[in-house]
Scaffold this active site. Structure first.
Site, PDB file in Angstrom:
ATOM      1  CE  LYS A  82      -3.607   2.152   2.796  1.00 34.12           C
ATOM      2  NZ  LYS A  82      -4.977   1.671   2.687  1.00 34.12           N
TER       3      LYS A  82
ATOM      4  CD  GLU B  74      15.558   9.390  -4.897  1.00 31.68           C
ATOM      5  OE1 GLU B  74      16.090   8.399  -4.341  1.00 31.68           O
ATOM      6  OE2 GLU B  74      16.179  10.396  -5.220  1.00 31.68           O
TER       7      GLU B  74
HETATM    8  N1  MCN Z   1       8.869   0.512   0.442  1.00 33.80           N
HETATM    9  C1  MCN Z   1       8.336  -0.764   0.354  1.00 33.80           C
HETATM   10  N2  MCN Z   1       9.103  -1.776  -0.144  1.00 33.80           N
HETATM   11  C2  MCN Z   1      10.374  -1.590  -0.534  1.00 33.80           C
HETATM   12  C3  MCN Z   1      10.949  -0.305  -0.426  1.00 33.80           C
HETATM   13  C4  MCN Z   1      10.163   0.736   0.074  1.00 33.80           C
HETATM   14  O1  MCN Z   1       7.179  -0.959   0.717  1.00 33.80           O
HETATM   15  N3  MCN Z   1      11.080  -2.582  -1.039  1.00 33.80           N
HETATM   16  C5  MCN Z   1       8.023   1.657   0.884  1.00 33.80           C
HETATM   17  C6  MCN Z   1       8.084   1.901   2.392  1.00 33.80           C
HETATM   18  O2  MCN Z   1       6.855   2.422   2.824  1.00 33.80           O
HETATM   19  C7  MCN Z   1       9.169   2.971   2.509  1.00 33.80           C
HETATM   20  C8  MCN Z   1       8.947   3.786   1.241  1.00 33.80           C
HETATM   21  O3  MCN Z   1       8.483   2.847   0.271  1.00 33.80           O
HETATM   22  O4  MCN Z   1       8.993   3.753   3.668  1.00 33.80           O
HETATM   23  C9  MCN Z   1      10.206   4.501   0.702  1.00 33.80           C
HETATM   24  O5  MCN Z   1      11.306   3.660   0.781  1.00 33.80           O
HETATM   25  P1  MCN Z   1      12.713   3.944   0.045  1.00 33.80           P
HETATM   26  O6  MCN Z   1      12.573   3.767  -1.404  1.00 33.80           O
HETATM   27  O7  MCN Z   1      13.750   3.150   0.751  1.00 33.80           O
HETATM   28  O8  MCN Z   1      12.998   5.508   0.282  1.00 33.80           O
HETATM   29  P2  MCN Z   1      13.527   6.219   1.617  1.00 33.80           P
HETATM   30  O9  MCN Z   1      12.883   5.653   2.786  1.00 33.80           O
HETATM   31  O10 MCN Z   1      15.030   6.284   1.570  1.00 33.80           O
HETATM   32  O11 MCN Z   1      12.919   7.682   1.431  1.00 33.80           O
HETATM   33  C10 MCN Z   1      13.554   8.667   0.653  1.00 33.80           C
HETATM   34  C11 MCN Z   1      12.932   8.787  -0.728  1.00 33.80           C
HETATM   35  C12 MCN Z   1      13.556   9.897  -1.457  1.00 33.80           C
HETATM   36  S1  MCN Z   1      15.218   9.761  -1.699  1.00 33.80           S
HETATM   37  C13 MCN Z   1      12.829  11.003  -1.861  1.00 33.80           C
HETATM   38  S2  MCN Z   1      13.599  12.223  -2.744  1.00 33.80           S
HETATM   39  C14 MCN Z   1      11.433  11.090  -1.562  1.00 33.80           C
HETATM   40  C15 MCN Z   1      10.810   9.780  -1.367  1.00 33.80           C
HETATM   41  O12 MCN Z   1      11.518   8.960  -0.590  1.00 33.80           O
HETATM   42  N4  MCN Z   1      10.934  12.128  -0.867  1.00 33.80           N
HETATM   43  C16 MCN Z   1       9.677  12.034  -0.343  1.00 33.80           C
HETATM   44  N5  MCN Z   1       9.469   9.779  -1.149  1.00 33.80           N
HETATM   45  C17 MCN Z   1       8.907  10.844  -0.500  1.00 33.80           C
HETATM   46  N6  MCN Z   1       7.640  10.754  -0.007  1.00 33.80           N
HETATM   47  C18 MCN Z   1       7.150  11.784   0.716  1.00 33.80           C
HETATM   48  N7  MCN Z   1       5.909  11.687   1.209  1.00 33.80           N
HETATM   49  N8  MCN Z   1       7.869  12.925   0.941  1.00 33.80           N
HETATM   50  C19 MCN Z   1       9.100  13.071   0.436  1.00 33.80           C
HETATM   51  O13 MCN Z   1       9.805  14.168   0.678  1.00 33.80           O
HETATM   52 MO1  MOS Z   2      16.116  11.864  -2.555  1.00 37.53          MO
HETATM   53  S1  MOS Z   2      16.381  13.371  -3.920  1.00 37.53           S
HETATM   54  O1  MOS Z   2      17.631  11.045  -2.917  1.00 37.53           O
HETATM   55  O2  MOS Z   2      16.453  12.695  -1.077  1.00 37.53           O
END
Ligand code: MCN
Ligand code: MOS
Length: 765
Positions: free
Chosen positions: A660, A732
């Protein structure tokens, strides 16, 4: 929770556990919608004073005089700081140099001005209104020097980036020999990170130590930068960011205005609150830089790619470096025998640009995926067929296998859901009345990074569990998925597990950037939960008062928040009872995902510098997430307006920890991609470098009415080469390729090729 929901959960046993893979609601969702989540600048403080920043109005030169006398005499004013008032801030290492600051710039350390909108003075007063009124009276005189506003200025001095020079084969020769070639120049404007929560902080200096409430994607990085700015030991700094209202990259590295708040608090001996206005956020930190990419593609008559030649630049600040690696997707997306790419930085008078959702991958796929569309038309091939014909079976740059690449499945699932097979090849053939209809598609990717981190889990006396990590939840779902991870291993309902995040007092975590945090922290929490599980079992069989005393460890099982023997379903012991029998108040486990030979220094560095981010090709496999995006647009024949009518994204992010939340990440990112394609772009005055549309009224982002029917499809499968628990990058990925798919759909509708973002109506007429 309503009665019926509770009963249903009990009736369905494991539904209450909500382990990994469950579509659990956001754990912080209710707090946020009820206004109970406390953001940084809402932190209640005694004796708080308010700071307002004054920004420059010229792009290049020197301050010759600041008249702040009348401001100092205004009611409530506590101080006015300028470069002459001795507020010392030391430089800190930036991301570009392996540190954690977003910019090298430190405000108020000299009279020089390098961009329009640079912080040049700070007014602190008892109330915000008093500070604002006083700031408005400050008069600044400048000696103005010629500025370089646009990267095309003949005085600009591009710098090649050697690290981004990529080459294999002989691309120039292959270009000459090929039967079909296309070339184009693809540009993107300045784009801005506009999270709903403004950038602001509260700094509280007392007794030689500082506490900073700061919206942050990385409290550990922020702490190390604050220590450098203030010239104090890192142990004297605590940064808290339990909730962050979005950042999209701009809160990954702490920004210079926070240095002002820290320094002012130290000088005044009072806590200081400083919030940039929305307008000031356009120049207080940078968004995505302007980019330009010249691409040449060559193919044989069958549509097999022979060569890609790619020349690009991104603008950067004159005294600073932001690198937007425009060839990051270009070099890996397709199997191509000859490749050459060069990238340059062009210093101009701007605030240093910064990270914005998929820096590099985003512009890279914009250019490549439009160029591939152009090649498809040149070859009279379906754009999807062309991509399949050039499918890269392994990483063509690193020459190693993919950890997993379900891009073919993404193409197929996306095309099927969209009805791509019905698409006429000829552009300009679909219409509804005065609307020209077009279908376009593009591919996207995002790397999987593998930086290590730590976690702790504590079992409290009452049987509740607390997962602890300094990692951030910026709206993504970290709170939720970490509770799910612990729930799964310990077999406890996830709502019995609290999660504490965003505080440098908690175990070390790297930046919530580069879409890496979910994989890293679920792995760390998983390991920690396994350790706690072992400790619980050891306690149960080793405590004389425990009903499981003397049992073999391997006979004990954790089920629904209880320990019991495999053979005796009735023999259960709750966690709370176990602690009681063992005479313990709590039980805590720690674990980490550092390599076994990591030194203390390595561990500290991971939480303080960006130099420990591990690239996607480490470990012999090339690990990336993949996507395919399909779009239908309608272009109004009379007005030139482009509307996206439907969008289908199919994604391979490996295993999803919470489908989700992953879907909502993909959707949010596609929304941002629609804004990027059709609306977003900084308008810069070429005379003085001022950003003309520095407000949410003038800088347009996608709103509800811009967003059509969206479909997201998950085609991922667990990938244990990419990460310990099988997930890949999510956050991203969803934005990558969206702008290209929309531009390609516009071409299909109208025969008009737009290579310059955003696709505004004047470009259509
Ligand atoms: N997730 C999942 N299964 C995976 C990986 C992730 O279900 N295999 C889901 C999880 O709910 C997780 C989310 O996706 O919390 C994001 O995971 P991930 O891809 O690891 O990203 P980060 O937690 O490192 O978050 C940073 C990323 C980046 S770099 C940017 S830019 C961005 C993004 O997240 N900025 C955001 N999404 C955003 N979402 C919101 N609401 N606000 C931002 O500023
Ligand atoms: Mo995301 S632009 O890598 O914080």
């Amino acid at each position: 929770m309503s009665e019926t929901l509770t009963q249903r959960n009990i009736a369905h046993g494991e539904a209450t556990i909500q382990g990994l893979g469950t579509r659990r609601e956001r754990a912080d969702g209710q707090l946020k919608v009820q206004g109970l989540a406390r953001y940084a600048v809402d932190h209640p403080m005694e004796n708080l004073c308010h700071a307002v920043v004054v920004q420059s109005s010229i792009p290049e030169g020197e301050i010759t005089h600041i008249d702040s006398e009348s401001a100092r005499r205004m009611p409530g004013v506590l101080a006015v700081y300028t470069h002459e008032s001795g507020l010392t801030i030391h430089p800190a290492a930036t991301f570009a140099s392996g540190g954690a600051a977003a910019q090298a710039f430190v405000p108020l350390q000299g009279p020089g001005v390098r961009w329009n909108g640079q912080h040049v003075a700070l007014v602190v007063a008892e109330t915000l209104e008093q500070a604002k009124a006083a700031a408005a009276t400050i008069q600044i005189e400048y000696e103005v020097r010629p500025a370089i506003i646009h990267p095309d200025d003949p005085l600009a001095q591009p710098r090649p980036v050697d690290d981004l020079a990529i080459e294999w084969g002989d691309a120039q020769q292959a270009l000459r020999d090929a039967s079909v070639t296309v070339s184009g120049v693809y540009t993107t404007p300045r784009e801005y990170n506009l999270p709903i929560e403004l950038h602001g902080c509260i700094a509280d200096w007392r007794d030689g130590a500082i506490t900073l409430w700061e919206p942050s994607q990385w409290v550990g990085g922020a702490r190390s930068v604050v220590a450098q700015w203030m010239g104090i030991d890192i142990d004297k700094v605590r940064v808290l960011s339990p909730f962050t209202g979005g950042g999209f990259g701009s809160k990954g590295g702490i920004q210079p205005h926070s240095a002002l708040a820290c320094a002012a608090s130290r000088a005044l001996g009072r806590p200081v609150k400083l919030v940039l206005t929305r307008g000031q956020t356009f120049t207080g930190f940078g968004g995505r830089p302007r980019t330009r990419q010249a691409l040449q593609l060559a193919a044989d008559s069958e549509g097999k790619l022979q060569a890609i030649v790619h020349e690009s630049w991104n603008e950067t600040a004159r005294d600073d470096t932001h690198l937007e690696p425009c060839n990051s997707v270009t070099a890996i997306m397709y199997a191509v025998p000859h490749f050459r790419s060069r990238h340059q930085l062009v210093p101009v008078n701007t605030v240093n640009p910064g990270w914005m959702r998929a820096p590099g991958e985003n512009p890279s796929s914009w250019a490549l995926e439009v160029a591939m569309d152009e090649l498809a038309y040149a070859l009279k091939l379906d754009p999807l067929a062309l991509r399949l014909r050039n499918y890269a079976g392994q990483d063509p740059q690193a020459n190693i296998p993919w950890s997993s690449r379900r891009l073919r499945e993404a193409y197929q699932a996306g095309a099927q859901a969209f009805g791509w097979a019905q698409r006429p090849l000829e552009p300009g053939t679909l219409r509804e009345g005065r609307q020209r209809i077009g279908w376009g598609m593009a591919s996207g990717s995002y790397p999987v990074r593998r930086t290590p981190g730590e976690a702790a889990i504590r079992l409290n006396q009452d049987g509740t569990l607390e997962v602890r990590s300094s990692g951030a939840d910026i709206g993504t779902g970290t709170y939720t998925i970490l509770a799910q991870t612990a729930a799964e291993v310990l077999s406890v309902a996830s709502d019995r597990i609290s999660v504490s995040l965003g505080d440098t007092d908690l175990p070390r975590a790297p930046v919530a950037g580069g879409s890496q945090l979910a994989n890293l922290l679920t792995a760390a929490v998983y390991k920690t939960a396994l350790k706690l599980r072992e400790a619980l079992i050891a306690l149960a069989v080793g405590s004389a008062d425990s009903p499981l005393f003397g049992a073999r460890r391997e006979d004990v099982l954790l089920e629904q928040g209880q320990l019991r023997l495999f053979s005796q379903p009735g023999s259960s012991l709750s966690f709370a009872d176990l602690l009681r029998c063992a005479g313990r108040d709590s039980l805590e486990a720690h674990a980490d995902t550092f390599p076994p030979d990591a030194t203390q220094q390595d561990r500290e560095a991971a939480d303080r510098t960006s130099s420990k981010m591990i690239p996607p090709t480490s470990g012999g496999y090339s690990a990336h997430s993949w996507s395919a995006v399909f779009v239908e647009v309608a272009v109004d024949e009379d007005f030139g307006t482009v509307r996206v009518r439907r969008i289908v994204g199919a994604f391979d992010s490996g295993r999803l920890y919470n489908p989700k939340l992953a879907e909502s990440q993909w959707i949010g990112a596609m929304v941002m991609g629609i804004g990027q394609a059709l609306l977003e772009g900084g308008e810069i005055d070429d005379d003085n470098g001022r950003i003309l549309n520095a407000s949410l009224a003038d800088y347009l982002v996608a709103v509800n009415a811009d967003i059509p029917d969206m479909t997201v499809i998950n085609v991922g499968e667990p990938d244990y080469q990419a990460s310990a628990l099988g997930g890949k990058a999510v956050g991203e990925l969803g934005i990558v390729g969206v702008a290209a798919a929309i531009s390609n759909a516009v071409f299909h509708a109208t025969g008009k090729r737009i290579r310059d973002l955003p696709i505004t109506l004047e470009k259509m007429l």
